[in-house]
Write an enzyme that holds these catalytic residues in place. Structure first.
Site, PDB file in Angstrom:
ATOM      1  N   CYS A   1     -21.479   0.234 -57.001  1.00 28.63           N
ATOM      2  CA  CYS A   1     -21.097  -0.788 -58.002  1.00 28.63           C
ATOM      3  C   CYS A   1     -19.718  -0.735 -58.502  1.00 28.63           C
ATOM      4  CB  CYS A   1     -22.276  -0.453 -59.204  1.00 28.63           C
ATOM      5  SG  CYS A   1     -21.638  -1.506 -60.757  1.00 28.63           S
TER       6      CYS A   1
ATOM      7  N   GLU B   1     -11.817  -1.404 -47.120  1.00 24.04           N
ATOM      8  CA  GLU B   1     -12.497  -2.599 -47.165  1.00 24.04           C
ATOM      9  C   GLU B   1     -13.543  -2.769 -48.038  1.00 24.04           C
ATOM     10  OE1 GLU B   1     -14.199  -3.386 -43.219  1.00 24.04           O
ATOM     11  OE2 GLU B   1     -12.334  -3.587 -42.344  1.00 24.04           O
TER      12      GLU B   1
ATOM     13  N   GLU C   1      -5.929  -2.103 -39.039  1.00 24.73           N
ATOM     14  CA  GLU C   1      -6.972  -1.758 -37.951  1.00 24.73           C
ATOM     15  C   GLU C   1      -6.901  -2.895 -37.076  1.00 24.73           C
ATOM     16  OE1 GLU C   1     -11.066  -1.037 -39.286  1.00 24.73           O
ATOM     17  OE2 GLU C   1     -10.391   0.226 -40.960  1.00 24.73           O
TER      18      GLU C   1
ATOM     19  N   HIS D   1     -17.866   2.440 -30.504  1.00 26.16           N
ATOM     20  CA  HIS D   1     -16.626   1.705 -30.629  1.00 26.16           C
ATOM     21  C   HIS D   1     -15.350   2.234 -29.913  1.00 26.16           C
ATOM     22  CE1 HIS D   1     -13.551  -0.231 -32.856  1.00 26.16           C
ATOM     23  NE2 HIS D   1     -14.325  -0.983 -33.654  1.00 26.16           N
TER      24      HIS D   1
HETATM   25  C1  GLA Z   1     -13.988  -1.658 -40.202  1.00 23.87           C
HETATM   26  C2  GLA Z   1     -13.840  -0.253 -40.901  1.00 23.87           C
HETATM   27  C3  GLA Z   1     -13.785   0.816 -40.122  1.00 23.87           C
HETATM   28  C4  GLA Z   1     -14.639   0.529 -38.744  1.00 23.87           C
HETATM   29  C5  GLA Z   1     -14.264  -0.592 -38.154  1.00 23.87           C
HETATM   30  C6  GLA Z   1     -14.900  -0.731 -36.834  1.00 23.87           C
HETATM   31  O1  GLA Z   1     -12.826  -2.288 -40.088  1.00 23.87           O
HETATM   32  O2  GLA Z   1     -12.883  -0.281 -41.912  1.00 23.87           O
HETATM   33  O3  GLA Z   1     -13.873   2.044 -40.938  1.00 23.87           O
HETATM   34  O4  GLA Z   1     -15.944   0.531 -39.385  1.00 23.87           O
HETATM   35  O5  GLA Z   1     -14.454  -1.758 -39.102  1.00 23.87           O
HETATM   36  O6  GLA Z   1     -14.481  -1.876 -36.137  1.00 23.87           O
HETATM   37 ZN    ZN Z   2     -23.087  -3.234 -60.831  1.00 25.83          ZN
END
Ligand code: GLA
Ligand code: ZN
Length: 671
Positions: A115, A150, A303, A354
């Site tokens: 949260c 992210e 990335e 991946h």
């Molecule tokens: C995201 C995340 C990474 C990984 C990639 C895989 O961008 O930030 O940790 O999981 O996706 O594509």
């Molecule tokens: Zn919350």
């Protein structure tokens, strides 16, 4: 520059060596050197390892890894590990776990699963960020701080509900004002105090959320996420006055207003994962959005995938040469880094398939490793030649996150509303002709542009209509479309016909709008003198039935009961012109239209070439660098004319016509 000590493209990416032993670490370092890797990002998800018990830190293992990297002159972007809280924290303080839109309290397990308003989460996140800041601020290999990973959780817990009420009170001051803004007279939703406000969850609304409420909730989540970010960034700043601090924005996340978030970051940073079916113009546009996020400043590509991903429905291998075109495209549009997820493939877990620099095979004689090593050596050679470089454009696109939300929250006129796709259709028409574009926030100055394109500018806020008027009056060309000027910042429609405040500048109003199903079209009948009155173009998606109030009609509909009704118009306003597209023209029309516009008002690409080749440029104190990227599987002609260009990758000069190999790239300086 991302970091003054590292005047080169940061090359490398996410590295998670806490998953393997020290022998493997040494092997990795050997491979990094072979591949010319200079920077790795860590320890992105290692909170549980760094803080095994509340307030007890174990940094020794990380110290050892950092030391081995630095001895070998591999720099690090240090990430705070706060996107995956330890299990003990979720168990001891269940408030850190989010409640989802269905009202389910989630349990521990995922990452980015907290949260954003949890006081405990923020307290513990700040504590570990502070502990890392204190310990590593003076680490000689430190390039930048990367906060969490992210962001993007939407939480609907009690605490968030309380916070949302406070946020609204702060924004609107009185409940009457809130009632007014949300137009609560509709469906009897009148509120008598802020405590009656509920979060928009599926518990209270199963199929059609009130867009005015949703909009504010999305604004609130963005603000809460920014608070989460600054909670850590502030304490890091205290230890590292001069280091870049940023977070990586997920691929293209609509849910959070990224244009607002980056204002709190030193550099915009984003994760570029084009889908195999994306035309090159689509990631190009996203890169430009990131460059636009900080008014033309270079950005961090945090990335990319070194080969296939694991989360696409069909995970296509990167075709030979494709890694290179994707990487250079990021640099060509304003990136100063070329970072990947991930350096070595994990042996298990959700992402075991991946792509990585080093695959499960553990070999350095793979196709991917070879391609990446070649790229690394090229970047090493380029040094800082284009770093910090900016791109001057004559065309600007107005792009707005809140507009994106409002458009897609709206019920009707079509279920297919997709802002990014629609904006891209216009972007592509310029991109194919290598006309550089800047993606602009509404608050930016428009006066240096010749053309402003504003697809589907549905929401009128920040007085943008006034700015547009001045822009056109002073001689600018403005292009807009259906779904323009319809609602205010609370999604209340304008009275007095669309496109509201833009009526005067366009010299039209819209009486009705028809929605077409996928595959349905309506013929465009071009008037004499407009694109040679060519036949065969069609409109699709939506059809505005336009009434003119002074504008010239350029095209009318050819079918249905509104045959003969204007659909494309142009109004001369002051010294400029305002074009209105009442329907979505097909791609060929847009390309031809942009072609003609470019001739009339003098827009031009820098280097001529056949279709499928992208050309961009960046200028820094050392001059202008040109990037020529062949995205095609076939050879393509590039025409330098009499100009002579120095190839910065090969010791060679180019002039006249040159055949560029499939998926080949040139990085050039004009002599
Ligand atoms: C995201 C995340 C990474 C990984 C990639 C895989 O961008 O930030 O940790 O999981 O996706 O594509
Ligand atoms: Zn919350």
């Amino acid at each position: 520059m991302v970091n003054r000590q590292t005047p080169f493209v940061l090359y490398g990416g996410d590295y998670n060596p806490d998953q393997w032993d020290e022998v493997t670490l040494e092997k990795d370092i050997e491979y990094f050197k072979k591949a010319h890797i200079n920077t790795v990002t860590l320890p992105v998800f290692s909170w549980a390892k760094l803080e095994p018990k509340e307030g007890i830190y174990d940094f020794d293992w990380l110290d050892r890894i950092l030391e081995r990297l630095w001895v070998n002159r591999i720099y690090v972007i240090l990430s705070t590990p706060t996107s995956a809280q330890p299990a003990w924290m979720s168990n001891k303080y269940p408030e850190v776990l989010p409640v989802d839109i269905k009202g389910r309290k989630r349990t521990h397990g995922m990452r980015v699963f907290f949260c954003v308003n949890s006081v405990k989460y923020r307290e513990r996140a700040r504590a570990i960020a502070g502990a890392m800041g204190k310990r590593y601020a003076n680490f000689p290999g430190l390039v930048a701080w990367h906060v969490a990973n992210e962001y993007g959780t939407f939480c609907y817990c009690e605490n968030c509900q309380q916070k949302f009420r406070g946020w609204l009170q702060n924004r609107y001051k009185s409940i009457n004002e809130l009632n007014e803004r949300w137009h609560t007279n509709f469906w009897g939703k009148n509120l008598y105090n802020f405590d009656e406000v509920m979060l928009p969850t599926e518990l209270n609304d199963d199929y059609r959320f009130n867009p005015s409420v949703q909009l504010d909730y999305m604004r609130f989540v963005t603000d809460s996420t920014i608070d989460c970010y600054t909670n850590e960034a502030e304490i890091l700043r205290g230890y590292s006055l001069d280091k870049t601090i940023f977070t990586n924005i997920s691929g293209f996340i609509k849910k959070l207003n990224q244009f607002k978030m980056v204002e709190y970051m030193d550099f915009a940073g984003w994760d570029n994962y084009p889908s195999p079916s994306d035309p090159p113009s689509f990631p190009a546009m996203k890169h430009d959005i990131m460059r636009g996020a900080k008014a033309g400043k270079s950005y961090i590509v945090a990335e990319q995938s070194p080969n296939q991903q694991n989360w696409q429905p069909y995970n296509k291998l990167k075709r030979p040469g494709q890694l290179r075109t994707i990487a250079y495209q990021g640099l060509a549009h304003g990136g100063d880094t070329c970072l990947y997820f991930q350096m070595r493939q994990s042996i298990a877990g959700q992402e075991k398939f991946h792509g990585a620099f080093i695959s499960h095979s553990g070999r350095d004689d793979t196709r991917i490793f070879r391609e990446l090593s070649k790229l690394g050596s090229e970047l090493e050679k380029l040094g800082d030649v284009f770093l910090d470089g900016r791109t001057d454009s004559q065309v600007g696109f107005l792009f707005d996150w809140e507009n994106w939300w409002a458009l897609e929250l709206t019920s009707g006129p079509t279920k297919d509303m997709d802002y990014l796709t629609q904006v891209h259709s216009y972007y592509k028409a310029f991109h194919t002709q290598n006309i550089s574009m800047d993606m602009l926030k509404l608050k930016y100055d428009l006066s240096s542009y010749k053309v402003i394109v504003a697809p589907l500018l549905y929401m009128e806020h920040q007085d943008i209509a006034e700015k547009v008027k001045v822009f056109v009056k002073n001689g600018g060309t403005f292009i807009a479309t259906y779904m323009t000027g319809i609602a205010d910042e609370n999604d209340r429609c304008v009275f007095g016909a669309y496109p509201g405040k833009y009526r005067e500048v366009f010299g039209i109003y819209v009486e009705e709008t028809d929605a077409l199903r996928v595959g349905e079209t309506n013929a465009l009948v071009l008037q004499d003198g407009f694109l040679d009155a060519k036949d065969g173009y069609v409109g699709h998606f939506l059809c505005d039935l336009i009434k003119t109030e002074g504008a010239e009609v350029l095209a009318t509909y050819g079918e249905d009961f509104y045959k003969g009704v204007p659909c494309i118009t142009c109004n001369t306003y002051g010294k400029g012109k305002a074009y209105y597209f009442g329907t979505q023209p097909d791609d060929q029309f847009l390309e031809d239209f942009v072609g003609q516009l470019s001739c009339t008002i003098g827009l031009h690409g820098s280097i001529k070439c056949e279709k499928g080749v992208e050309v961009t440029y960046r200028t820094n104190a050392k001059g202008t660098v040109y990037f020529v990227i062949n995205h095609m599987d076939e050879k393509r002609k590039v025409q330098f004319g009499n100009a002579v260009y120095q190839d910065l990758l090969m010791d060679q000069k180019w002039t006249k016509d040159v055949l560029l190999n499939p998926r080949d790239v040139l990085v050039l300086k004009r002599l």
